[in-house]
Write a protein that holds these residues in place. Structure first.
Motif: not given
Lengths: 400, 400, 400, 400
Positions: D163-168
């Motif tokens: 599951t994607v939790q953060q994007v930078r």
């Protein structure tokens, strides 16, 4: 393919002999060069030649060649051909190139120039005679035309690293690590001439000589075959063939480690291997001078590392130059700064340089004499390896 | 220095002979090990020995040794000394180590073990006899104890990369590029034994043998001296001396390039140089196996690169493992994941391993026999270089 | 532990309050500083204080403190203590630090200075009063003392990158990605004050202010808690506890993303997170000026990247400076060029700088006022986050 | 340009409107796609359109278009045109694209889709109607078609990082750092719509939405103009113009920093700037999931970094995948493993995907609706910035 002929503007018609993997790359070169650079002549992709009529017709259609043919001798003799581009395996280079040169054509020949020194000498002789008639002959060491490599050469020539004191070069791949990789033509001495040494070792020898401006004057080395038998190919050719029943002997080396002396006496270490697990196309070269150093990696081909020993002591370090500025070789015709070039761009630059050389009447590097020089180093490495790795000296006059 | 003595808990008293740069590093090892690891014995930094009474007294005060002394023979004979730690130049190793072993001490000796094979043999003999009396003798190849290097050894031993097929190792520095760098003891054969080969080449030979678990069985190579004369030091010693009038001859090599065969037949390429402009402490090693590869760089010492050829084809690549997890060798005693270790940590690990070996009655690696093995490889490289780079075979029994 | 007292040479006796992970790091600092640097005073590791008598006695024995104690108030009142070093959780910093300052001690306090702005203000006030009495008070932002970071500050101050126009900073870890990681004290607001923001966000705020020489003047941001419930710890404390029955609420943030304005108007972006999978201790900062740029990564802590926009156009690039030369901050006391430093070296430098400041009567940075400034920025980020991320301005006078 | 027409094989004739820098890139796409990939139709580079008859005729000749023209309306109306490819500045996109769609053409439109949300909505409406008639409409976010980016999307879709939790994400360039860089059309709001935000910020918004498969649901951010006045261009256009007398106002942003919420609630940080000194084309994106992470950098475009949190704990790390294997997206048509692709390859892939979509009757991504979604995020960032950076929510139905 390109513009209408301008008055007085020449058209150069190209015949490509061979249509394997390198044929695809050369086709990109001929297709893209006129559309990217302002060439001094038009280029016509006239004919591609192969043994199998259907296969070569398909290649012609796909890659944009106007015609296809099956007899290279006929094509080489055609009046309407200006440039013969040879992308066949090494065992046929000499015959085709010499015929083309004698027929008055300019020649571009894939590397290594030939499978033996004798063939290469005959080719260089033919090129020398043709040169007197205004013909150009170039060997396809395209990595010279990666902008970062050309720029490396320029910086060394300008004295940016001072006197060259050491070179460290390697070309490491891993496609033979799998012992089930079949016995393709590149693994058979009679077709390929040699293995890792001739195929990829040739590149690092040429690149060393190119960027330093010096010949390799002597070598001591070892070549070896790590996996000595491989599955036979059922039929056809190419790396991806199906393994048939039975195994055959690998007759070329798959690793070569050698040390060279440049003309100046500087030591250069070389390693060419197809057993460097995880390294796909790992050409690396580092040149150390008394004022600085330069390092290049082919898998990071848009950058050049430069160490300036004349900078303030606390600010020295390797500078990662992104060789994508308009001021860098070949770049201004492409994209803005920071936009990457790739593998095939070298072939576009090669086509450009050859066209410009033909029109200007100057020799694009590397000449057949340069290619012969590389061939002699390869032969010297094999001779050293066969003689307990003793040093083998190259005749300086002969190698240049 | 540490806890009150527990009942039955031993105290090991250390005498360190020498107090140059390596003395500082060894002092950190002895000072930090008891405070970082749970050692099975207490450690006492009892005495440091040097020729100049004032200088050694200052070193003792600064580094935390209880006493200083000027006569190593007296110190080695003292009943209250358990461990003799030798950090002098190589020409005195044999005499001190053998005396200490004969006096019943455990010995830690800086690398390379000695300046000649004959000395190293005498030392290994003495260590063998001492071993029968329960004494330990260790050579200071501390880079083995960088967690990433120990982990590399462990992964290879576990089969993570399969059968080793090639090794590529180099140790490249640049502190001799400056031709005005004076003629320090490290550049004089009678003190240092050899140059780049013995000083830094020894490290990559040892590391190769350590991580692969194989001896180097034969070598072919070339050693060279690029700058042959340097300014004399006015007096004193050390690299930072003032150049006096006159120049003297550099009597050791400053570059060595050689190829080795491991016991299994795998080829290993080695390069040791002090002329790699811009490379400060550039030890690199890559081991290629038929199932994967591992690569390490000393200038990036907390990481290990691991290529797993058994991973799904589209997900293969070099994994940059940050060797700072509690599960990695030596790390759990230090900091949380992602917190870096540095150069001197290897000396702390060395002190720990020696203390544990002494209490457990087991030999910490590398033994004097290992050190002798390295010495023999160094001698074989010099022999090869003196004989046109022919291959020189090592007696397999002798090298292990 | 160190030298015999010289006539007129001071001895500074240290009491350390707390003995968790940070206690180990501070102990290294006090143990190593006198043996590595030439300090102007002797240092005595006099006493370490903890609540559990057995545990703290063991810590004292292990880390080399002469005594242990359980009542910090008694220790702080002792006449024979010169420096109080506070490594407890943030909720006790104010009480201990103020008591120590009022008892006339120099104080080193771990970061963040306090859990609230009010506490930090009281501490800064106390430090201001103590300063008049010649006492020093320092906050433990040790990353300032990584040589590469100090050098970055120096280069900016010297104008090497011109006027600062942008900052990009992040501190990314991943130890909370595992939803079974238990509810340690660092995840409870009453103990830790805040989460990723206060623990690691504080570092990048401080580092930005340190290297640019500018305060953060306004912020807009968002803090968030990704995993809102975690297993309770059965008992004890620490990250490694066993999960007991039941879950508890995480009352601190685990990610903070915010934008700041420096005094000059330059924008700075910040990200602090414990959910950056694969990033262990990923502090990164890049400062862009109109003449160049500087970039630093904590996981590569011996290097600094420098871009010089005044270099010739075709030679520009980020130069990877290995910050291990004698000319670099702190380095000359350690090892030769190319030998790496690690995490704990910052603590050694901190001890050195504090000792030197005490003897010289000058304030080592960062002062309690600097720590208060960071605290105000942290509070402003929380205020912004609670108010739909509107910009919150900091009173310029107050933050400096 | 390519093969003889097979029975039943379609030919798609392309008209390109505009011939600036993007025209060169699109021309490569159309020229190379048929020669590299096995397309299901032939492609004809029929006509290129520009305002200046001579300039566009020269472009046609150089790039290999059969004809040139000056009136896009006439060209769009021609019966023999199948595809209209729009590479003009953003202010003309809507008019041309809608006209072309209404004339029954397939449309490829450079990004960003339009200069305003209203225009983008009209375009998406027109594309929706055209879709019912079997027409395709695609936006030119070509970075989606870098093999490493497509592969990143595939890996996330396959669950490789959970599951994607953060994007930078960031896109950082430096071509505006020089205050003498003139006031080109890209710096004027009426032509370019917006600055760094719309030009390069659009790329990272699109890429985030593409690789995660999620829309940005809300944003809070700040846009700023660092250099507010620049030299006027004497005449003409383009970045390389001569500065005339006088200065003009920069009416677009040159830096944008914003935070987004994805549909799932995950935080994403974004930075788009033309003031990141030393960064030429520095697009970076990292997606952190609960099982792993993926990171990509455009300046290293043949590699993808993959962290697998399910690997054994002591072997975890970022794996540098060289996305040059035949199993990777788009790669098998190009070169062997380890041979690099560059910037323009994305345009070749774009041409291929559009041709395939047209023949198959399926929509290549990104659709005009996707482009509208990006436009709405851009507008929301500007709205947030104008309102003290408060969060602005996007209508979920509208953005998809």
């Amino acid at each position: 393919m390109t513009a209408d002929d301008l008055p007085g503007r020449a058209t150069l018609r190209v015949a490509m002999i061979g249509h394997g993997f390198m044929g695809a790359a050369h086709s990109v070169g001929w297709r893209q060069a006129p559309a990217v650079f302002d060439l001094p002549a038009d280029v016509e992709m006239t004919v591609v030649v192969g043994r199998n009529a259907d296969a070569v017709a398909e290649a012609a259609a796909h890659w944009g060649w106007a015609e296809s043919a099956t007899d290279w001798r006929e094509v080489v003799a055609r009046d309407d051909i200006d440039i013969v581009d040879i992308v066949t395996p090494g065992d046929s280079h000499a015959e085709i190139a010499i015929a083309a040169l004698e027929a008055g054509k300019h020649v571009l020949c894939e590397k290594p120039l030939a499978n033996t020194v004798a063939e290469a000498e005959a080719m260089a002789d033919a090129a020398g005679r043709a040169r007197g008639r205004g013909q150009r002959a170039v060997v396809g060491f395209t990595y010279r035309r990666v902008p970062a490599v050309t720029f490396m050469r320029d910086l060394i020539a300008q004295g940016a690293i001072g006197t060259v004191q050491q070179v460290r070069a390697a070309y490491r791949q891993d496609w033979l690590v799998d012992p089930q990789m079949p016995l393709a033509w590149r693994l058979q001495k009679e077709r390929a001439g040699s293995g890792a040494l001739g195929d990829i070792g040739a590149h690092i020898i040429d690149m060393t000589q190119f960027v330093t401006g010096q010949s390799v004057a002597a070598v001591s080395g070892t070549v070896d075959t790590i996996v000595k038998e491989r599955p036979l190919l059922g039929s056809g050719s190419g790396l991806a063939g199906t393994a048939a029943e039975g195994y055959g002997e690998v007759t070329v080396d798959d690793v070569a480690v050698f040390t060279g002396r440049l003309e100046s006496g500087a030591l250069a270490s070389f390693e060419a291997t197809r057993f460097a697990t995880g390294r796909k196309n790992g050409l690396t070269i580092e040149v150390s001078g008394d004022q600085g150093a330069l390092a290049f990696e082919l898998e990071d081909l848009n950058t050049l590392q430069f160490y300036d020993r004349t900078a303030p002591g606390d600010r020295q370090g390797f500078t990662k130059i992104l060789v994508t500025e308009g001021a860098h070789p070949y770049v201004s015709a492409w994209w803005p700064a920071g936009h990457m070039l790739g593998y095939e761009h070298g072939f576009v630059h090669q086509a450009k340089d050859l066209v410009e050389g033909i029109i200007a009447g100057t020799d694009p590097h590397p000449t057949f004499a340069d290619g012969l020089g590389v061939q002699r180093v390869l032969a010297a490495v094999e001779e050293s390896s066969a003689n307990d790795s003793i040093w083998v000296r190259l005749d300086a006059r002969a190698t240049r």
